[in-house]
Design a protein around this motif. Structure first.
Motif, PDB file in Angstrom:
ATOM      1  N   ARG A  77      79.685  -6.464 -51.560  1.00 46.56           N
ATOM      2  CA  ARG A  77      78.774  -5.458 -51.259  1.00 46.56           C
ATOM      3  C   ARG A  77      79.409  -3.851 -51.415  1.00 46.56           C
ATOM      4  NH1 ARG A  77      75.883  -5.841 -46.121  1.00 46.56           N
ATOM      5  NH2 ARG A  77      74.939  -3.676 -45.685  1.00 46.56           N
ATOM      6  N   THR A  78      78.179  -3.223 -51.825  1.00 45.39           N
ATOM      7  CA  THR A  78      78.558  -1.700 -52.172  1.00 45.39           C
ATOM      8  C   THR A  78      78.156  -0.881 -51.241  1.00 45.39           C
ATOM      9  OG1 THR A  78      76.693  -1.696 -53.543  1.00 45.39           O
ATOM     10  CG2 THR A  78      78.786  -2.422 -54.566  1.00 45.39           C
ATOM     11  N   GLU A  79      76.937  -1.173 -50.349  1.00 46.61           N
ATOM     12  CA  GLU A  79      76.301  -0.317 -49.492  1.00 46.61           C
ATOM     13  C   GLU A  79      77.022  -0.348 -48.160  1.00 46.61           C
ATOM     14  OE1 GLU A  79      74.100   1.674 -50.172  1.00 46.61           O
ATOM     15  OE2 GLU A  79      74.058   1.278 -52.251  1.00 46.61           O
ATOM     16  N   PRO A  80      77.122   0.621 -47.341  1.00 50.17           N
ATOM     17  CA  PRO A  80      77.890   0.502 -45.999  1.00 50.17           C
ATOM     18  C   PRO A  80      77.017  -0.366 -45.022  1.00 50.17           C
ATOM     19  CG  PRO A  80      76.544   2.696 -46.359  1.00 50.17           C
ATOM     20  CD  PRO A  80      76.434   1.978 -47.749  1.00 50.17           C
ATOM     21  N   LEU A  81      77.477  -0.781 -44.088  1.00 52.71           N
ATOM     22  CA  LEU A  81      76.917  -1.739 -43.106  1.00 52.71           C
ATOM     23  C   LEU A  81      76.085  -0.909 -42.197  1.00 52.71           C
ATOM     24  CD1 LEU A  81      80.168  -3.750 -41.993  1.00 52.71           C
ATOM     25  CD2 LEU A  81      78.047  -4.584 -43.052  1.00 52.71           C
ATOM     26  N   ARG A  82      75.004  -1.519 -42.084  1.00 47.97           N
ATOM     27  CA  ARG A  82      73.762  -0.759 -41.289  1.00 47.97           C
ATOM     28  C   ARG A  82      74.081  -1.150 -39.703  1.00 47.97           C
ATOM     29  NH1 ARG A  82      69.129  -2.384 -42.039  1.00 47.97           N
ATOM     30  NH2 ARG A  82      67.886  -0.462 -42.388  1.00 47.97           N
ATOM     31  N   VAL A  83      74.130  -0.261 -38.806  1.00 49.30           N
ATOM     32  CA  VAL A  83      74.682  -0.381 -37.350  1.00 49.30           C
ATOM     33  C   VAL A  83      73.398   0.546 -36.538  1.00 49.30           C
ATOM     34  CG1 VAL A  83      76.263  -0.002 -35.454  1.00 49.30           C
ATOM     35  CG2 VAL A  83      76.892  -0.339 -38.033  1.00 49.30           C
ATOM     36  N   VAL A  84      72.937  -0.142 -35.505  1.00 49.55           N
ATOM     37  CA  VAL A  84      72.276   0.216 -34.492  1.00 49.55           C
ATOM     38  C   VAL A  84      73.262   0.490 -33.355  1.00 49.55           C
ATOM     39  CG1 VAL A  84      70.575  -0.046 -32.847  1.00 49.55           C
ATOM     40  CG2 VAL A  84      69.932  -0.359 -35.017  1.00 49.55           C
ATOM     41  N   VAL A  85      73.468   1.829 -32.617  1.00 43.93           N
ATOM     42  CA  VAL A  85      74.133   2.043 -31.287  1.00 43.93           C
ATOM     43  C   VAL A  85      73.199   1.952 -30.117  1.00 43.93           C
ATOM     44  CG1 VAL A  85      75.702   3.415 -30.411  1.00 43.93           C
ATOM     45  CG2 VAL A  85      75.672   3.357 -32.802  1.00 43.93           C
ATOM     46  N   VAL A  86      73.489   0.916 -29.191  1.00 43.21           N
ATOM     47  CA  VAL A  86      72.589   1.006 -27.986  1.00 43.21           C
ATOM     48  C   VAL A  86      73.595   1.226 -26.701  1.00 43.21           C
ATOM     49  CG1 VAL A  86      71.330  -0.432 -26.559  1.00 43.21           C
ATOM     50  CG2 VAL A  86      71.105  -0.679 -29.002  1.00 43.21           C
ATOM     51  N   ASP A  87      73.227   2.339 -26.009  1.00 42.60           N
ATOM     52  CA  ASP A  87      74.047   2.818 -24.884  1.00 42.60           C
ATOM     53  C   ASP A  87      73.339   3.842 -24.156  1.00 42.60           C
ATOM     54  OD1 ASP A  87      77.226   2.768 -24.122  1.00 42.60           O
ATOM     55  OD2 ASP A  87      76.327   4.317 -23.465  1.00 42.60           O
ATOM     56  N   ASP A  88      73.395   3.749 -22.815  1.00 42.52           N
ATOM     57  CA  ASP A  88      72.338   4.767 -21.947  1.00 42.52           C
ATOM     58  C   ASP A  88      73.143   6.100 -21.842  1.00 42.52           C
ATOM     59  OD1 ASP A  88      74.584   3.822 -20.254  1.00 42.52           O
ATOM     60  OD2 ASP A  88      73.226   3.716 -18.456  1.00 42.52           O
ATOM     61  N   HIS A  89      74.217   6.459 -22.539  1.00 43.42           N
ATOM     62  CA  HIS A  89      74.897   7.550 -22.440  1.00 43.42           C
ATOM     63  C   HIS A  89      74.867   8.409 -24.026  1.00 43.42           C
ATOM     64  CE1 HIS A  89      76.974   5.791 -19.196  1.00 43.42           C
ATOM     65  NE2 HIS A  89      76.684   6.754 -18.427  1.00 43.42           N
ATOM     66  N   ASP A  90      73.980   9.518 -23.625  1.00 47.42           N
ATOM     67  CA  ASP A  90      73.741  10.406 -24.878  1.00 47.42           C
ATOM     68  C   ASP A  90      75.153  10.728 -25.526  1.00 47.42           C
ATOM     69  OD1 ASP A  90      71.053  10.012 -24.412  1.00 47.42           O
ATOM     70  OD2 ASP A  90      70.765  11.948 -23.651  1.00 47.42           O
ATOM     71  N   MET A  91      76.079  11.142 -24.776  1.00 41.70           N
ATOM     72  CA  MET A  91      77.190  11.712 -25.397  1.00 41.70           C
ATOM     73  C   MET A  91      78.206  10.587 -25.779  1.00 41.70           C
ATOM     74  SD  MET A  91      78.504  14.445 -22.446  1.00 41.70           S
ATOM     75  CE  MET A  91      80.232  14.510 -23.028  1.00 41.70           C
ATOM     76  N   PHE A  92      78.070   9.438 -25.226  1.00 43.46           N
ATOM     77  CA  PHE A  92      78.821   8.354 -25.892  1.00 43.46           C
ATOM     78  C   PHE A  92      78.217   7.875 -27.304  1.00 43.46           C
ATOM     79  CE2 PHE A  92      79.670   3.791 -26.756  1.00 43.46           C
ATOM     80  CZ  PHE A  92      80.953   3.876 -26.683  1.00 43.46           C
ATOM     81  N   ARG A  93      76.801   7.944 -27.415  1.00 40.40           N
ATOM     82  CA  ARG A  93      76.250   7.696 -28.505  1.00 40.40           C
ATOM     83  C   ARG A  93      76.773   8.608 -29.788  1.00 40.40           C
ATOM     84  NH1 ARG A  93      71.699   7.186 -25.482  1.00 40.40           N
ATOM     85  NH2 ARG A  93      70.913   8.751 -26.988  1.00 40.40           N
ATOM     86  N   ALA A  94      76.647   9.890 -29.310  1.00 39.88           N
ATOM     87  CA  ALA A  94      76.904  10.871 -30.155  1.00 39.88           C
ATOM     88  C   ALA A  94      78.521  10.655 -30.630  1.00 39.88           C
ATOM     89  CB  ALA A  94      76.586  12.308 -29.422  1.00 39.88           C
ATOM     90  N   GLY A  95      79.240  10.312 -29.609  1.00 39.56           N
ATOM     91  CA  GLY A  95      80.838  10.135 -29.968  1.00 39.56           C
ATOM     92  C   GLY A  95      80.973   9.090 -31.103  1.00 39.56           C
ATOM     93  N   VAL A  96      80.565   8.082 -30.948  1.00 40.37           N
ATOM     94  CA  VAL A  96      80.286   6.949 -31.683  1.00 40.37           C
ATOM     95  C   VAL A  96      79.910   7.179 -33.325  1.00 40.37           C
ATOM     96  CG1 VAL A  96      79.544   4.600 -32.580  1.00 40.37           C
ATOM     97  CG2 VAL A  96      80.206   4.915 -30.053  1.00 40.37           C
TER      98      VAL A  96
END
Length: 238
Positions: free
Chosen positions: A25-44
């Motif tokens: 694999r040469t491309e980065p892993l594609r990730v979805v972040v699911v969380d109900d806190h905007d600040m936590f998603r931003a932190g991740v």
């Protein structure tokens, strides 16, 4: 002089003569972040966004299902408690239509019933939000590769459940009275967290913590946080 062309059936080699690995694999892993806190998603996104490709995010169960089906990520980071049905509902709906999507639960909760419910729903692993960025990247890579990943303490819950030591089918009617957020507050208060520490951990205000604690005490007919801690310990929620 004739130059010999490489045989197309011969594997390519690296500069040291070692055959190159197929499908590397040469491309980065594609990730979805699911969380109900905007600040936590931003932190991740801030912590791991340079090392994986964040292709989508969602704050509730219906939005998570839509973005996952639209983007077809390698791994979904999924919180347990979400508006609109929770993490289990996301797993159920996505796997009905796309059974190959891999989920890694990432939650503040380390309660046995939350761990078991998501694993039974089809998550490949479960880690808590105390994990650091390097550990999270490693967990994502392992789940993408087909491994199961658990924080050390949580692995015991899974083993106990499948050995029959935990009756995961039983329903606690009192616990069922509490909302997902009230359960999160309950567990942290029972561990001895101050209201300020709970607020910081859950990305909510101290006033909101006080409101949730009052609601929990009323619903469970308890008088103070000491009774609350005993109640939570009796149910192995801490």
């Amino acid at each position: 002089m004739t130059t010999q062309q490489p045989d197309p059936r011969t594997p390519e080699t690296d500069p040291e003569g070692t055959p190159a690995r197929e499908g590397l694999r040469t491309e980065p892993l594609r990730v979805v972040v699911v969380d109900d806190h905007d600040m936590f998603r931003a932190g991740v996104k801030h912590e791991i966004g340079a090392r994986v490709s964040i292709v989508g995010e969602a704050a509730d169960a219906p939005g998570a299902v839509r973005i996952i089906l639209d983007t077809d990520p390698d791994v979904v980071l999924l919180d347990v408690h979400l508006p609109g049905g929770g993490g289990v509902e996301v797993l159920r709906q996505v796997h009905q239509r796309h059974p190959d999507v891999r989920f890694l639960a990432l939650s503040v909760s380390d309660a046995a019933e939350d761990v078991i419910s998501l694993i039974r729903g089809g998550a490949r692993g479960y880690v808590t939000k105390s994990i650091n960025a390097d550990e999270l990247i490693e967990a994502i890579e392992r789940v993408a590769g087909g491994d199961a990943v658990f924080s050390p303490r949580l692995a015991g819950f899974v083993l106990d459940a499948f050995s029959g030591s935990i009756d995961v089918a039983s329903v606690d009617e009192e616990l069922d009275k509490l909302s997902p957020r009230e359960r999160d507050v309950l567990r942290l208060i029972a561990r001895g967290y101050s209201y300020k520490e709970v607020a910081k951990e859950l990305f909510i205000s101290v006033k909101t913590v006080e409101t949730h604690v009052s609601s929990v005490l009323r619903k469970l007919q308890l008088s103070n946080r000491h009774q609350l801690a005993r109640w939570a310990n009796d149910r192995r929620l801490v």
